[in-house]
Enzyme design. Structure first.
Site, PDB file in Angstrom:
ATOM      1  NE  ARG A  59      -2.741   0.542   3.467  1.00 30.70           N
ATOM      2  CZ  ARG A  59      -1.918   0.675   4.520  1.00 30.70           C
ATOM      3  NH1 ARG A  59      -1.090   1.692   4.622  1.00 30.70           N
ATOM      4  NH2 ARG A  59      -1.945  -0.223   5.479  1.00 30.70           N
TER       5      ARG A  59
ATOM      6  CE1 TYR B 211     -16.945  13.288 -14.406  1.00 32.42           C
ATOM      7  CE2 TYR B 211     -16.435  13.012 -12.087  1.00 32.42           C
ATOM      8  CZ  TYR B 211     -16.847  12.484 -13.287  1.00 32.42           C
ATOM      9  OH  TYR B 211     -17.162  11.161 -13.370  1.00 32.42           O
TER      10      TYR B 211
ATOM     11  CG  ASP C 126      -9.851  17.498 -13.306  1.00 28.97           C
ATOM     12  OD1 ASP C 126      -9.229  16.915 -14.223  1.00 28.97           O
ATOM     13  OD2 ASP C 126     -10.885  17.039 -12.775  1.00 28.97           O
TER      14      ASP C 126
ATOM     15  CE  LYS D  50     -13.272   9.854 -17.152  1.00 31.73           C
ATOM     16  NZ  LYS D  50     -13.474  11.037 -16.361  1.00 31.73           N
TER      17      LYS D  50
HETATM   18  C1  LIG Z   1     -13.917  11.364 -15.021  1.00 34.73           C
HETATM   19  C2  LIG Z   1     -13.458  12.631 -14.415  1.00 34.73           C
HETATM   20  C3  LIG Z   1     -13.137  12.720 -13.055  1.00 34.73           C
HETATM   21  C4  LIG Z   1     -13.327  11.564 -12.098  1.00 34.73           C
HETATM   22  O1  LIG Z   1     -12.436  10.526 -12.338  1.00 34.73           O
HETATM   23  P1  LIG Z   1     -12.748   8.977 -12.039  1.00 34.73           P
HETATM   24  O2  LIG Z   1     -11.528   8.300 -12.561  1.00 34.73           O
HETATM   25  O3  LIG Z   1     -14.005   8.622 -12.755  1.00 34.73           O
HETATM   26  O4  LIG Z   1     -12.889   8.871 -10.556  1.00 34.73           O
HETATM   27  C5  LIG Z   1     -12.651  13.925 -12.573  1.00 34.73           C
HETATM   28  N1  LIG Z   1     -12.509  14.999 -13.380  1.00 34.73           N
HETATM   29  C6  LIG Z   1     -12.820  14.953 -14.686  1.00 34.73           C
HETATM   30  C7  LIG Z   1     -12.648  16.173 -15.527  1.00 34.73           C
HETATM   31  C8  LIG Z   1     -13.308  13.778 -15.250  1.00 34.73           C
HETATM   32  O5  LIG Z   1     -13.633  13.750 -16.551  1.00 34.73           O
END
Ligand SMILES: *Cc1c(COP(=O)(O)O)cnc(C)c1O
Length: 404
Positions: free
Chosen positions: A49, A101, A196, A221
């Site tokens: 971990r 988001y 982000d 993504k």
């Molecule tokens: C999908 C997404 C998230 C969340 O991420 P997960 O991997 O689904 O927890 C956060 N910010 C943006 C811009 C996203 O597209």
């Protein structure tokens, strides 16, 4: 020796396995590591971990791609966010962009409600609104650029300048000061800017170079890029924040498996090539759709018609793989189109090699009340495309067919 982006994609954090010479980083499927004497272990590896060699390679790779000193991997993008929010104290104030988001706002609003965090959501394309929202208790500024689904571009350096103005005016931190809490013993006493960077990926922009203190990714993504895993990451070059974040990463433990780390390492090897094609395809489709008779409006940062096109040109290396389109005829016409596409798959998520299409008002942004959606510009005819890396001509033909 420092290398450029493409070389880092393939090599950063990775070297042949010292025992066998295996060129690829092995998937270290182990929970623990043998110690030669109590408390004596190799390179900090005592329990998986805390540290796993496959994850270490990935974290170094992500740090290099973001131009950061420290990278940290998590089991999801929202787990990475959770690690950041654990740095805050009761009553701290957060300024965030109005179209963050949905899962980001849900975690803040629901999971961390008990902390009594104060939040102000503003349109961060307007720096004056950001300045007006700041308080002496502001500890976190949170933005996405390009944003989702309106693809607004926010000036990272300008927002950092606001953070710096307010760092001088920051009041004393809330809550306990207790050195027994380790790296969390002191409250944060300045506004920390988090970007982000999920929609852009490290290929299109490196927010730390433009002033972000922390970069967050949903690796689900573009970094993962093949729609086959869920993961997240943080990167920072701020030593104090790195220590605090790593402490919580280990103490809370939302880390990805060695297998997922391996898959991400395999993905980042092609990140630059994939992103190049995502961008080329998206630009071709955006240009095509902007002259289409069934289309009311195309929103793409690479088009001159985009309100922040000049800023996008300055801040980003190219314009990304995401396009939003308003179809004439509202819900009825956009629904017909979404039912008729073949090559584009109707699905949430984004950033994979295959093209996806979705309807924000009904799918990803359904939880936002209709009035608030309208204020953000999320019309009933709005359709969001995550353009993949298939042949651009085939993708255009598929959209034309569905619109005809
Ligand atoms: C999908 C997404 C998230 C969340 O991420 P997960 O991997 O689904 O927890 C956060 N910010 C943006 C811009 C996203 O597209």
């Amino acid at each position: 020796m420092s290398y450029r982006f493409a070389t880092n994609c393939i090599h950063a954090g990775q070297s042949p396995d010292p025992t066998t010479g295996a060129i690829m980083t092995p998937i270290y499927m182990t929970s623990t590591f043998v110690q030669s004497s109590p408390g004596v272990f190799k390179d900090g590896y005592d329990y998986a971990r805390s540290k796993n060699p496959t994850r270490t390679a990935l974290e170094s790779n992500i740090a290099a791609l973001e131009g950061a000193t420290t990278g940290m991997a998590f089991s999801s993008g929202l787990a990475a966010m959770d690690c950041v929010l654990h740095q805050l104290r009761c009553g701290d104030h957060i300024v965030l962009s109005d179209d963050v988001y949905g899962g980001t706002f849900r975690q803040l609003d629901k999971v961390f409600r008990h902390l009594g965090l104060e939040t102000t959501r503003v349109d961060m394309t307007n720096v004056n609104e950001v300045r007006a929202a700041m308080r002496t208790t502001t500890r976190l500024m949170w933005l996405e650029t390009p944003s989702n689904p309106m693809l607004k571009i926010i000036d990272i350096a300008a927002i950092r300048a606001v953070a710096d103005e307010w760092a001088k005016r920051a009041g004393p931190g809330h809550g306990v000061r207790d050195n027994a809490l380790g790296p969390l013993g002191q409250p944060i006493e300045r506004p920390v800017l988090l970007v982000d960077n999920t929609f852009a990926s490290p290929y299109l922009q490196n927010p730390i170079a433009q002033g972000a203190h922390i970069v967050l990714h949903s690796c689900t993504k573009y970094i993962g890029g093949h729609s086959d895993l869920v993961a997240g990451a943080l990167a920072t070059s701020d030593a104090e924040l790195a220590e605090r974040l790593k402490y919580v990463q280990n103490a809370v433990g939302a880390v990805p498996s060695a297998t997922d780390c391996f898959l991400m390492l395999r993905s980042t090897k092609t990140l630059h090539v994939r992103m190049q094609r995502h961008c080329e395809n998206a630009l071709a489709i955006a240009r095509h759709l902007s002259t289409h008779p069934k289309v009311e409006k195309v929103i793409y940062p690479g088009l001159e018609s985009h309100p922040q096109h000049a800023l996008a040109k300055k801040q980003m290396r190219a314009f990304g793989g995401m396009i939003s389109v308003v179809i004439k005829g509202g819900l009825d016409e956009s629904r017909k189109m979404l039912e008729r596409v073949h090559l584009f798959s109707l699905a949430e998520s984004l950033g994979g090699v295959e093209s996806l299409i979705e309807h924000p008002a009904i799918m990803t942004h359904a939880s936002i009340p209709p009035a608030a959606r309208a204020k953000l510009g999320i019309a009933d005819g709005l359709v969001r495309l995550s353009v993949g890396i298939e042949d651009a001509g085939d993708l255009i033909a598929d959209l034309d067919e569905a619109l005809s």
